[in-house]
Write an enzyme that holds these catalytic residues in place. Structure first.
Site, PDB file in Angstrom:
ATOM      1  N   CYS A   1       0.858  -1.139  -0.118  1.00 47.07           N
ATOM      2  CA  CYS A   1       0.047  -0.097   0.067  1.00 47.07           C
ATOM      3  C   CYS A   1       0.941   1.343   0.095  1.00 47.07           C
ATOM      4  CB  CYS A   1      -0.856  -0.017   1.222  1.00 47.07           C
ATOM      5  SG  CYS A   1      -1.668  -1.457   1.773  1.00 47.07           S
TER       6      CYS A   1
ATOM      7  N   ARG B   1       2.107   2.806  -5.660  1.00 39.87           N
ATOM      8  CA  ARG B   1       2.298   1.741  -4.705  1.00 39.87           C
ATOM      9  C   ARG B   1       1.201   0.721  -4.708  1.00 39.87           C
ATOM     10  NH1 ARG B   1       6.499   2.538  -1.384  1.00 39.87           N
ATOM     11  NH2 ARG B   1       5.707   1.041   0.024  1.00 39.87           N
TER      12      ARG B   1
ATOM     13  N   TRP C   1      -3.301  -1.975  -2.324  1.00 37.51           N
ATOM     14  CA  TRP C   1      -3.170  -2.918  -3.727  1.00 37.51           C
ATOM     15  C   TRP C   1      -3.291  -4.248  -2.659  1.00 37.51           C
ATOM     16  CZ3 TRP C   1       0.788  -6.701  -4.738  1.00 37.51           C
ATOM     17  CH2 TRP C   1       0.624  -7.169  -6.185  1.00 37.51           C
TER      18      TRP C   1
ATOM     19  N   ASN D   1       0.408  -1.024   6.120  1.00 34.42           N
ATOM     20  CA  ASN D   1       0.964  -1.851   4.924  1.00 34.42           C
ATOM     21  C   ASN D   1       1.808  -3.022   5.496  1.00 34.42           C
ATOM     22  OD1 ASN D   1       2.210  -2.277   2.762  1.00 34.42           O
ATOM     23  ND2 ASN D   1       3.889  -0.691   2.843  1.00 34.42           N
ATOM     24  N   GLY D   2       1.503  -4.048   4.844  1.00 35.56           N
ATOM     25  CA  GLY D   2       2.406  -5.164   5.513  1.00 35.56           C
ATOM     26  C   GLY D   2       1.507  -6.410   5.883  1.00 35.56           C
TER      27      GLY D   2
ATOM     28  N   GLU E   1      14.887  -9.161 -20.295  1.00 35.35           N
ATOM     29  CA  GLU E   1      14.218  -7.842 -20.044  1.00 35.35           C
ATOM     30  C   GLU E   1      13.352  -7.140 -20.868  1.00 35.35           C
ATOM     31  OE1 GLU E   1      14.553  -6.040 -17.106  1.00 35.35           O
ATOM     32  OE2 GLU E   1      13.861  -4.050 -17.584  1.00 35.35           O
TER      33      GLU E   1
ATOM     34  N   LYS F   1       9.455  -6.492 -19.796  1.00 35.42           N
ATOM     35  CA  LYS F   1       8.784  -5.385 -20.007  1.00 35.42           C
ATOM     36  C   LYS F   1       7.311  -5.545 -20.765  1.00 35.42           C
ATOM     37  CE  LYS F   1      10.564  -3.469 -17.979  1.00 35.42           C
ATOM     38  NZ  LYS F   1      11.600  -3.397 -17.023  1.00 35.42           N
TER      39      LYS F   1
ATOM     40  N   GLU G   1       4.527  -7.272 -18.625  1.00 35.34           N
ATOM     41  CA  GLU G   1       4.270  -6.512 -17.529  1.00 35.34           C
ATOM     42  C   GLU G   1       3.196  -5.657 -17.844  1.00 35.34           C
ATOM     43  OE1 GLU G   1       8.305  -5.155 -16.339  1.00 35.34           O
ATOM     44  OE2 GLU G   1       7.416  -5.746 -14.203  1.00 35.34           O
TER      45      GLU G   1
ATOM     46  N   HIS H   1      15.984 -26.992 -28.320  1.00 33.89           N
ATOM     47  CA  HIS H   1      15.741 -28.066 -27.314  1.00 33.89           C
ATOM     48  C   HIS H   1      14.248 -28.323 -26.546  1.00 33.89           C
ATOM     49  CE1 HIS H   1      20.016 -28.948 -27.448  1.00 33.89           C
ATOM     50  NE2 HIS H   1      20.295 -27.853 -27.566  1.00 33.89           N
TER      51      HIS H   1
ATOM     52  N   LYS I   1       4.995  -1.210  -7.265  1.00 29.82           N
ATOM     53  CA  LYS I   1       6.512  -0.658  -7.378  1.00 29.82           C
ATOM     54  C   LYS I   1       7.242  -1.405  -6.361  1.00 29.82           C
ATOM     55  CE  LYS I   1       9.366   1.952  -9.402  1.00 29.82           C
ATOM     56  NZ  LYS I   1       9.966   1.404 -10.722  1.00 29.82           N
TER      57      LYS I   1
HETATM   58  C1  F6R Z   1      10.297  -4.695 -13.602  1.00 29.77           C
HETATM   59  C2  F6R Z   1      10.205  -4.465 -12.486  1.00 29.77           C
HETATM   60  C3  F6R Z   1      10.359  -5.473 -11.123  1.00 29.77           C
HETATM   61  C4  F6R Z   1      11.324  -5.120 -10.325  1.00 29.77           C
HETATM   62  C5  F6R Z   1      11.548  -6.104  -9.153  1.00 29.77           C
HETATM   63  C6  F6R Z   1      12.635  -5.750  -8.221  1.00 29.77           C
HETATM   64  O1  F6R Z   1      10.008  -3.831 -14.745  1.00 29.77           O
HETATM   65  O2  F6R Z   1       9.757  -3.522 -11.976  1.00 29.77           O
HETATM   66  O3  F6R Z   1      10.535  -6.755 -12.100  1.00 29.77           O
HETATM   67  O4  F6R Z   1      12.637  -5.178 -11.172  1.00 29.77           O
HETATM   68  O5  F6R Z   1      10.108  -6.135  -8.428  1.00 29.77           O
HETATM   69  O6  F6R Z   1      12.501  -4.366  -7.690  1.00 29.77           O
HETATM   70  P1  F6R Z   1      13.618  -3.750  -7.203  1.00 29.77           P
HETATM   71  O7  F6R Z   1      14.650  -3.394  -8.070  1.00 29.77           O
HETATM   72  O8  F6R Z   1      12.929  -2.472  -6.308  1.00 29.77           O
HETATM   73  O9  F6R Z   1      14.171  -4.490  -5.819  1.00 29.77           O
END
Ligand code: F6R
Length: 591
Positions: A7, A32, A79, A105-106, A466, A470, A473, A489, A586
């Protein structure tokens, strides 16, 4: 049913109208969490709670916040990680009499046993949340004074949390944290607490970070921090953060993601111009064993680090998903764990770091957020200095992680002659960003496709991982990634007409082999989109992006950028919100 959340949380006490001040701050925290929102404000001697499911923009239209007077309050965006997002489960939650109201939060791990005891004692619960238990727990304490009751209750809570509470008639905010972020913002005759600094940058740049196992009492005149166990008062100097609200706003871009994609040149420069690189290199030099722990994009940065370090030195690096680390915690004295995390709050990464430290390892953090949990627990931190990254998905933080890690490798390998190459990327990145329209056109062609395979070899496998991450997501399309040689394979059986293969094919030592892999895919009727700086390789593709030539060692930085743009434009064309992908947040502060 158990409900626990990730949150955004805010507390305000001061002279402004709390409800609208809190709402403004919540908007800055919406990244968040965003499936429900709520506010509680003390107004004319009673606490008024307004909450609902849905987004802040809808809440704002219906909540009638302008009409709520009162200058002390709390607010929350939720969230949900378990249980349905609905009005009842939305925060804030209150005790039986609506007198103690809290946001959280948690995860409260012992909430079931606490709830059982409280229910036996006659407490009535309205929601399924673990959070509501805390409000009743505070209510149930024999201490009359709010602070004493809060402290007594908080000592009984097990789990990870940040909690912010108000009580009818008290006029103060009391908050506490354990393994979940909480900062205190210091204004003039007003005080804030929040899960993240950008929330309150409109009002202050002066912050104190609350540490695990501490609580703080805020009123309009200031704050006091104490240890939760023992109650000793803690003196901590505040710090000034030179982020501006503008840095956390869109600056005319349609989304934060595209703004952050365009900030990558400066982010890379800032990541490599200052920091304790010398100390970090000595730490690595002295290590018997090197391990990287990270999640998501940060994990991909770790893979690039491994490849480049192993190319340029005789060192070996083990790279683990942080969530897997506990299952193979082969660390001890002499190990240096490099923990890579944009937020510095990722629970899986923190768990790995704590385990490593317990076993005697040293921790080098690579992190963006000053004062985050990771930076406090690491032995040394190299900061990205990338500024706030608001879009949920990593863009500038990923490429600045790469730049920082390259520089570190060059120092460790005594190849500082290569450092100039990082600065030289700027004009190539500029060329890619100037031609962003090409990626928009490509997105138009690809946005109706449903299956994508991203392939690459060597360093480019990390880039492919990566790129696929992206895309999935923010577009919700099926995208997966393989080392190109691995296709035969197994995954090759999935290739047929309509499937799209994105090939990362720089003109490096992988060129000939990946060209073979491209043909292999085309022979199965898959359409191949080639990203290359080599004309011949590029032209193999049905579609292609011809990128500027840079030293091949840096291809993960340069090639990631058009892949970010492609994912962004597909997301927009599909009508998704690239800044707020469904089911993702995030800071992932639950394991
Ligand atoms: C990808 C993304 C997530 C973060 C992952 C780690 O676009 O945003 O996969 O990379 O949750 O987050 P951090 O770097 O904050 O530990």
């Amino acid at each position: 049913m158990r409900v626990s959340d990730m949150c955004g949380i805010i507390g305000y006490v001061g002279f402004r109208q709390a409800a609208t001040t809190i709402l403004k701050a919540l908007k800055n925290l919406e990244y968040r969490g965003y499936d429900s929102v709520g506010i509680a404000v003390e107004e004319k001697g009673r606490i008024r709670i307004v909450k609902d499911k849905g987004r802040i923009a809808d809440f704002e239209k219906t909540a009638g916040l302008e009409g709520i007077s009162g200058t002390v309050g709390i607010g929350h965006t939720r969230w949900a990680t378990h249980g349905v997002p609905n009005q009842v489960n939305a925060h804030p939650h209150s005790d039986c009499h609506g007198k103690t109201v809290i946001i959280h939060n948690g995860i409260i791990e012992n909430f079931e046993s606490l709830k059982e005891q409280l229910a036996k004692a006659g407490h009535r619960f309205k929601s399924d949340t673990d959070t509501e238990v805390i409000a009743h727990l505070i209510e149930s304490q024999k201490e009359d004074d709010f602070e004493s009751a809060f402290v007594a209750a908080a000592r009984k809570i097990e789990g990870t949390y940040s909690i912010v509470a108000i009580r009818q008639g008290d006029g103060r905010i009391i908050c506490s944290r354990k393994s979940s972020p909480l900062i205190i913002g210091i204004g003039k005759k007003e005080m804030f607490c929040a899960s993240d600094m950008p929330a309150v940058l409109d009002y202050t740049n002066e912050f104190v970070i609350l540490k695990d196992g501490e609580y703080a009492v805020l009123d309009a005149t200031g704050h006091r921090i104490c240890e939760l166990q023992g109650g000793r008062q803690v003196k901590r100097r505040s710090m000034r953060i030179d982020w501006t609200r503008q840095m956390a706003q869109k600056d005319g871009f349609a989304h934060f993601m595209i703004k952050e994609i365009h900030q990558q040149q400066s982010a890379i420069r800032l990541a490599t111009t200052s920091g304790e690189y010398g100390r970090a290199a000595r730490l690595l030099d002295g290590a018997k064993m090197l391990r990287v722990v990270a999640c998501g994009s940060s994990y991909h940065a770790g893979l690039v680090f491994k490849n480049v370090l192993e190319r340029l030195t005789d060192r070996h690096v083990e790279v683990s998903y942080a969530s897997e680390f506990m299952h193979l915690p082969n660390v001890g004295k002499g190990t240096v764990v490099i923990a890579i995390s944009q937020s510095g709050e990722t629970a899986d990464t923190m768990a790995a770091v704590r385990l490593a430290k317990e076993r005697g390892a040293k921790v080098l953090a690579v992190c963006n957020v000053v004062g985050s949990s990771l930076t406090r627990e690491a032995d040394l931190t190299l900061y990205l200095n990338a500024g706030p990254e608001i879009a949920v998905v990593a863009t500038k933080s990923f490429t600045s992680q790469l730049a920082l890690l390259y520089k570190l490798v060059f120092i460790v390998s005594k190849r500082q002659d290569l450092e100039q190459g990082i600065a030289d990327l700027s004009s190539a990145i500029d060329a890619v960003l100037t031609k962003a329209g090409d990626m928009e056109k490509l997105a138009e062609k690809l946005c109706k496709s449903t299956d994508f395979f991203f392939i690459g070899r060597g360093l480019s496998h990390a880039t492919a991982l990566e790129g696929a991450l992206k895309l999935k997501e923010i577009t919700y399309l099926h995208a997966e990634s393989y080392p190109a040689g691995e296709l035969k394979h197994g995954p090759l059986s999935l290739l047929e007409g309509g499937v799209k293969v994105v090939a990362i094919a720089p003109g490096d030592e992988t060129r000939t082999k990946i060209m073979g892999n491209i043909k292999e895919c085309q022979a199965r009727n898959a359409e191949v989109i080639v990203f290359s700086d080599d004309k011949d390789a590029a032209r193999l593709g049905t579609e292609f992006a011809l990128l500027p030539k840079v030293d091949p060692i840096f291809s993960p930085i340069l090639f990631s950028i058009p892949l970010q743009l492609l994912a962004y434009y597909i997301s927009v064309k599909k009508g998704c919100d690239p800044d707020k992908p469904r089911n993702l947040a995030k800071s992932v502060t639950v394991e």
